[in-house]
Design an enzyme around this catalytic site. Structure first.
Site, PDB file in Angstrom:
ATOM      1  N   SER A 150      -3.452  -7.246  -0.814  1.00  0.00           N
ATOM      2  CA  SER A 150      -4.720  -6.972  -1.152  1.00  0.00           C
ATOM      3  C   SER A 150      -5.058  -8.455  -1.320  1.00  0.00           C
ATOM      4  O   SER A 150      -4.562  -9.343  -1.586  1.00  0.00           O
ATOM      5  CB  SER A 150      -5.071  -6.295  -2.418  1.00  0.00           C
ATOM      6  OG  SER A 150      -6.191  -6.323  -3.064  1.00  0.00           O
ATOM      7  N   TYR A 163      -2.712  -4.441 -11.055  1.00  0.00           N
ATOM      8  CA  TYR A 163      -2.914  -4.233  -9.563  1.00  0.00           C
ATOM      9  C   TYR A 163      -2.556  -5.554  -8.964  1.00  0.00           C
ATOM     10  O   TYR A 163      -1.920  -5.621  -8.010  1.00  0.00           O
ATOM     11  CB  TYR A 163      -3.985  -3.479  -9.321  1.00  0.00           C
ATOM     12  CG  TYR A 163      -4.292  -3.428  -7.706  1.00  0.00           C
ATOM     13  CD1 TYR A 163      -3.838  -2.280  -7.167  1.00  0.00           C
ATOM     14  CD2 TYR A 163      -5.084  -4.177  -7.187  1.00  0.00           C
ATOM     15  CE1 TYR A 163      -3.983  -2.055  -5.590  1.00  0.00           C
ATOM     16  CE2 TYR A 163      -5.221  -4.000  -5.729  1.00  0.00           C
ATOM     17  CZ  TYR A 163      -4.884  -3.104  -5.043  1.00  0.00           C
ATOM     18  OH  TYR A 163      -5.008  -3.080  -3.782  1.00  0.00           O
TER      19      TYR A 163
END
Length: 259
Positions: A150, A163
């Site tokens: 990401s 995350y």
């Protein structure tokens, strides 16, 4: 001939939006795809039927659904890889580690259990599935592994500390794995998407979508197929000398100055 003709690929988390886009592009480029899903079995089966219709093959020839494996369990990861390789006639040429979760939780109130759930699902699973897949690949002279990371691996968002940390570790895992698995003909890379559009996203997060549109260089949100295209490239002969690399797919957001 297409880029992945004759290849067998395993895609984790294939019941979701990005996983679906990756599977579609792999199949369109000639690969047979094993579709892992934990709970989205109906969506994965619908995808398998769609791929069969697009290719003119029977369901189960171009794609198979492998439901239920909990990727936080090492034995389940090994079992999943074994099932995929068995369906592929003993081979597994490509793995895409796409499965993951993205809960929102402020760091000051986060519990260790909440931290572990995200790290185990997004990072430990990548380690375990990759290790199992590499054992199959090295017996056949090599293969490719692509982790879905990401842009938050570099640019964390509030409420995403667990995350972002896990995705940053996924990028480094790929670099380390590229180093250690390279002598066995296995290339390992990451794809780091930006904001990928999904049904209901604009309604659920209007401010975030608006801010992204204002920041993105190409003027739109990403599509699952954009991520799929990047994964196809990395799994194909076109990327035969690319390993340990993080391919950012964000429409140019990360090129914008932050000051």
């Amino acid at each position: 001939m297409t880029l992945l003709t004759g290849r067998v690929a395993l895609i984790t988390g294939a019941g979701g939006g990005i996983g679906r886009g990756i599977a579609l592009r792999f199949a369109q480029e000639g690969a047979k795809v094993a579709l892992h899903c934990r709970t989205s079995t109906a969506a994965a089966r619908a995808l398998a039927d769609l791929l069969a219709a697009e290719t003119g093959e029977e369901t189960g020839e171009r794609a198979v659904v492998l439901p239920g494996a909990d990727l936080t369990d090492e034995d389940a990861c090994r079992g999943l890889v074994a099932r995929a390789a068995e369906w592929g006639g003993g081979r597994l040429d490509a793995l895409v580690n796409n499965a993951g979760v993205q809960p929102v939780r402020a760091l000051p109130g986060m519990t260790a259990q909440e931290w572990r759930e995200v790290v185990d699902t997004n990072l430990t699973s990548v380690f375990a599935v990759t290790q199992a897949a590499a054992e199959v690949m090295r017996e056949r002279g090599g293969g490719t592994v692509t982790h879905i990371a990401s842009v938050e691996a570099r640019m964390p968002a509030e409420g995403h500390a667990h995350y972002a940390a896990a995705k940053a570790a996924v990028v480094m895992h790929a670099r380390a794995a590229a180093l250690e698995y390279g002598p066995h003909g296995i290339r390992v890379n990451t794809v780091s998407p930006g904001l990928i559009d999904s049904e209901g996203l604009a309604e659920a997060w209007p401010d975030g979508v608006r801010r992204w549109r204002e920041a993105v260089a190409v003027g739109r949100l990403g599509r699952p197929e954009d991520v799929g295209d990047a994964c196809v490239f990395l799994a194909s002969p076109l990327a035969s000398w690319v390993t340990g690399h993080d391919l950012v797919v964000d429409g140019g957001v990360s090129a914008r100055p932050t000051w």
